[in-house]
Scaffold this motif. Structure first.
Motif, PDB file in Angstrom:
ATOM      1  N   LYS A   1       8.576  10.529  17.146  1.00 54.78           N
ATOM      2  CA  LYS A   1       7.785  11.601  16.531  1.00 54.78           C
ATOM      3  C   LYS A   1       8.226  11.881  15.092  1.00 54.78           C
ATOM      4  CE  LYS A   1       5.080  12.698  19.989  1.00 54.78           C
ATOM      5  NZ  LYS A   1       5.217  13.937  20.744  1.00 54.78           N
ATOM      6  N   ASN A   2       9.516  11.868  14.859  1.00 58.26           N
ATOM      7  CA  ASN A   2      10.028  12.166  13.522  1.00 58.26           C
ATOM      8  C   ASN A   2      11.107  11.164  13.132  1.00 58.26           C
ATOM      9  OD1 ASN A   2       8.644  14.682  12.772  1.00 58.26           O
ATOM     10  ND2 ASN A   2       9.705  15.545  14.543  1.00 58.26           N
ATOM     11  N   ILE A   3      11.060  10.743  11.881  1.00 60.10           N
ATOM     12  CA  ILE A   3      12.139   9.878  11.379  1.00 60.10           C
ATOM     13  C   ILE A   3      12.712  10.530  10.109  1.00 60.10           C
ATOM     14  CG2 ILE A   3      11.082   7.790  12.332  1.00 60.10           C
ATOM     15  CD1 ILE A   3      10.263   6.985   9.525  1.00 60.10           C
ATOM     16  N   LYS A   4      14.016  10.511  10.051  1.00 62.42           N
ATOM     17  CA  LYS A   4      14.710  11.094   8.904  1.00 62.42           C
ATOM     18  C   LYS A   4      15.889  10.212   8.553  1.00 62.42           C
ATOM     19  CE  LYS A   4      16.855  15.413   7.368  1.00 62.42           C
ATOM     20  NZ  LYS A   4      17.325  16.757   7.789  1.00 62.42           N
ATOM     21  N   LYS A   5      15.962   9.858   7.291  1.00 64.26           N
ATOM     22  CA  LYS A   5      17.031   8.997   6.823  1.00 64.26           C
ATOM     23  C   LYS A   5      18.346   9.768   6.782  1.00 64.26           C
ATOM     24  CE  LYS A   5      16.168   5.006   4.005  1.00 64.26           C
ATOM     25  NZ  LYS A   5      15.482   4.521   2.819  1.00 64.26           N
ATOM     26  N   LYS A   6      19.384   9.165   7.329  1.00 64.50           N
ATOM     27  CA  LYS A   6      20.703   9.797   7.264  1.00 64.50           C
ATOM     28  C   LYS A   6      21.283   9.647   5.863  1.00 64.50           C
ATOM     29  CE  LYS A   6      22.017   9.389  12.117  1.00 64.50           C
ATOM     30  NZ  LYS A   6      22.956   8.797  13.106  1.00 64.50           N
ATOM     31  N   ILE A   7      21.973  10.648   5.426  1.00 62.91           N
ATOM     32  CA  ILE A   7      22.609  10.593   4.107  1.00 62.91           C
ATOM     33  C   ILE A   7      23.947   9.876   4.245  1.00 62.91           C
ATOM     34  CG2 ILE A   7      23.583  11.947   2.220  1.00 62.91           C
ATOM     35  CD1 ILE A   7      21.630  14.209   3.027  1.00 62.91           C
ATOM     36  N   THR A   8      24.063   8.783   3.505  1.00 63.63           N
ATOM     37  CA  THR A   8      25.297   7.998   3.592  1.00 63.63           C
ATOM     38  C   THR A   8      26.326   8.567   2.620  1.00 63.63           C
ATOM     39  OG1 THR A   8      24.387   6.447   1.956  1.00 63.63           O
ATOM     40  CG2 THR A   8      24.146   5.869   4.288  1.00 63.63           C
TER      41      THR A   8
ATOM     42  N   LEU B   1       0.834  -1.203   0.000  1.00 63.19           N
ATOM     43  CA  LEU B   1       0.000   0.000   0.000  1.00 63.19           C
ATOM     44  C   LEU B   1       0.869   1.254   0.000  1.00 63.19           C
ATOM     45  CD1 LEU B   1      -2.584  -1.181   2.681  1.00 63.19           C
ATOM     46  CD2 LEU B   1      -2.736  -1.413   0.191  1.00 63.19           C
ATOM     47  N   LYS B   2       0.370   2.314  -0.618  1.00 66.32           N
ATOM     48  CA  LYS B   2       1.125   3.565  -0.714  1.00 66.32           C
ATOM     49  C   LYS B   2       0.293   4.746  -0.207  1.00 66.32           C
ATOM     50  CE  LYS B   2       4.733   1.710  -2.756  1.00 66.32           C
ATOM     51  NZ  LYS B   2       6.035   1.612  -2.046  1.00 66.32           N
ATOM     52  N   ASN B   3       0.974   5.819   0.148  1.00 62.44           N
ATOM     53  CA  ASN B   3       0.326   7.071   0.557  1.00 62.44           C
ATOM     54  C   ASN B   3      -0.704   6.873   1.676  1.00 62.44           C
ATOM     55  OD1 ASN B   3       1.738   8.649  -1.426  1.00 62.44           O
ATOM     56  ND2 ASN B   3       0.353   7.794  -2.972  1.00 62.44           N
ATOM     57  N   ILE B   4      -0.325   6.077   2.668  1.00 55.25           N
ATOM     58  CA  ILE B   4      -1.215   5.826   3.802  1.00 55.25           C
ATOM     59  C   ILE B   4      -1.185   7.034   4.731  1.00 55.25           C
ATOM     60  CG2 ILE B   4      -1.797   4.233   5.658  1.00 55.25           C
ATOM     61  CD1 ILE B   4       0.041   2.170   4.258  1.00 55.25           C
ATOM     62  N   GLU B   5      -2.360   7.436   5.190  1.00 57.16           N
ATOM     63  CA  GLU B   5      -2.462   8.539   6.146  1.00 57.16           C
ATOM     64  C   GLU B   5      -3.072   8.025   7.446  1.00 57.16           C
ATOM     65  OE1 GLU B   5      -4.644  11.750   4.486  1.00 57.16           O
ATOM     66  OE2 GLU B   5      -3.299  12.018   2.770  1.00 57.16           O
ATOM     67  N   THR B   6      -2.484   8.423   8.573  1.00 56.28           N
ATOM     68  CA  THR B   6      -3.004   7.982   9.867  1.00 56.28           C
ATOM     69  C   THR B   6      -2.474   8.901  10.946  1.00 56.28           C
ATOM     70  OG1 THR B   6      -3.379   6.023  11.255  1.00 56.28           O
ATOM     71  CG2 THR B   6      -1.128   6.370  10.451  1.00 56.28           C
ATOM     72  N   GLY B   7      -2.900   8.649  12.183  1.00 54.33           N
ATOM     73  CA  GLY B   7      -2.352   9.361  13.327  1.00 54.33           C
ATOM     74  C   GLY B   7      -1.168   8.574  13.871  1.00 54.33           C
ATOM     75  N   THR B   8      -1.401   7.839  14.943  1.00 50.49           N
ATOM     76  CA  THR B   8      -0.361   7.003  15.538  1.00 50.49           C
ATOM     77  C   THR B   8      -0.227   5.688  14.776  1.00 50.49           C
ATOM     78  OG1 THR B   8      -0.717   7.940  17.745  1.00 50.49           O
ATOM     79  CG2 THR B   8       0.319   5.774  17.650  1.00 50.49           C
ATOM     80  N   ILE B   9       1.009   5.219  14.645  1.00 53.78           N
ATOM     81  CA  ILE B   9       1.303   3.895  14.079  1.00 53.78           C
ATOM     82  C   ILE B   9       1.854   3.021  15.197  1.00 53.78           C
ATOM     83  CG2 ILE B   9       2.638   2.600  12.381  1.00 53.78           C
ATOM     84  CD1 ILE B   9       2.925   5.245  10.811  1.00 53.78           C
ATOM     85  N   MET B  10       1.331   1.797  15.311  1.00 55.05           N
ATOM     86  CA  MET B  10       1.793   0.860  16.348  1.00 55.05           C
ATOM     87  C   MET B  10       2.468  -0.341  15.703  1.00 55.05           C
ATOM     88  SD  MET B  10      -1.711   0.887  18.651  1.00 55.05           S
ATOM     89  CE  MET B  10      -2.829   0.755  17.235  1.00 55.05           C
TER      90      MET B  10
ATOM     91  N   GLU C   1       8.604   5.098   3.477  1.00 56.68           N
ATOM     92  CA  GLU C   1       8.266   4.966   2.056  1.00 56.68           C
ATOM     93  C   GLU C   1       6.760   4.919   1.789  1.00 56.68           C
ATOM     94  OE1 GLU C   1      10.357   5.096  -0.378  1.00 56.68           O
ATOM     95  OE2 GLU C   1      12.226   5.022   0.759  1.00 56.68           O
ATOM     96  N   ASN C   2       5.980   4.333   2.687  1.00 55.72           N
ATOM     97  CA  ASN C   2       4.577   4.021   2.379  1.00 55.72           C
ATOM     98  C   ASN C   2       3.550   4.916   3.065  1.00 55.72           C
ATOM     99  OD1 ASN C   2       6.264   1.752   1.690  1.00 55.72           O
ATOM    100  ND2 ASN C   2       4.432   0.547   1.361  1.00 55.72           N
ATOM    101  N   PHE C   3       3.963   5.666   4.083  1.00 54.67           N
ATOM    102  CA  PHE C   3       3.033   6.549   4.778  1.00 54.67           C
ATOM    103  C   PHE C   3       3.288   7.988   4.348  1.00 54.67           C
ATOM    104  CE2 PHE C   3       2.517   2.800   7.246  1.00 54.67           C
ATOM    105  CZ  PHE C   3       1.306   2.910   7.912  1.00 54.67           C
TER     106      PHE C   3
END
Length: 217
Positions: free
Chosen positions: A208-215, A135-144, A160-162
């Motif tokens: 709260k936030n996730i950000k991919k580090k640039i390798t 699934l792509k472009n999923i929208e939600t509040g909290t993810i468990m 990638e998917n949210f």
């Protein structure tokens, strides 16, 4: 309700969980044990009331303080037998919060069980019998995420998917410290850590936030 059962639920006192909620928990436990005779909702070794109560119900319920209650939905990845998704839906019902819990579970048999439980306990859920990775472009509040996939895989999935979400909750087990440490090599995470109520070796992460580090090459 027997005092012994109430004493077990005392671990949740700080969360102000009501007696009516405990009764729904007990109904859910009965349904798990009954269905477990047909399919493996949980392992046979743990299919006893007292073990389910502590290892699954209380363990799942303890994240309620991390749930963003102001959103329209919250999502449980790979819900399986409904822990934590069904547990959170039970609490939401009893605090009269109208948020819907989306339960992603690709197994037909487990999805049917989740629908049966939701109907009997009058829970506001949507059972999504699909592979969430498709699934792509999923929208939600909290993810468990509890006993779903390893942390690096879930972080990639969410990234990638949210398309939008508020926060991401992980249940981290005995090897969680090492897994988390390794994940921080590839991700910048804004998070809060909380000790588990049910195991000395476990902890919870509210990210709260996730950000991919640039390798660098």
């Amino acid at each position: 309700m027997e005092q012994e059962i109430l004493d077990t639920y005392n671990k949740l006192n700080s969360l102000n969980v009501s007696r009516e909620t405990y009764l729904d928990f007990e109904s859910f436990i009965s349904m798990i044990i009954e269905k477990n005779k047909e399919i493996n909702i949980i392992s046979q070794e743990t299919a006893k009331n007292s073990i389910i109560r502590d290892r699954h119900i209380i363990d799942s319920a303890q994240i309620i303080d991390f749930i963003d209650l102001n959103q329209n939905t919250t999502s449980d990845l790979g819900s399986g037998g409904g822990m934590p998704g069904i547990i959170i839906a039970i609490i939401l019902k009893n605090i009269k919060n109208k948020m819907k819990v989306n339960l992603y579970e690709k197994s037909h048999h487990k999805s049917a069980f989740l629908k049966e439980v939701s109907k009997k306990l009058e829970l506001k859920t949507e059972i999504i019998q699909k592979n969430v990775f498709d699934l792509k472009n999923i929208e939600t509040g909290t993810i468990m995420s509890r006993a779903f996939k390893p942390m690096p895989i879930v972080l990639d999935l969410v990234y990638e998917n949210f398309s939008s979400y508020k926060n991401l909750i992980f249940f981290m087990g005995r090897n969680g410290k090492n897994v988390f440490k390794d994940s921080l090599k590839n991700w910048d995470l804004e998070y809060v850590e909380k000790k588990s109520l049910t195991s000395e070796d476990s902890f919870l992460l509210n990210i709260k936030n996730i950000k991919k580090k640039i390798t660098k090459n």
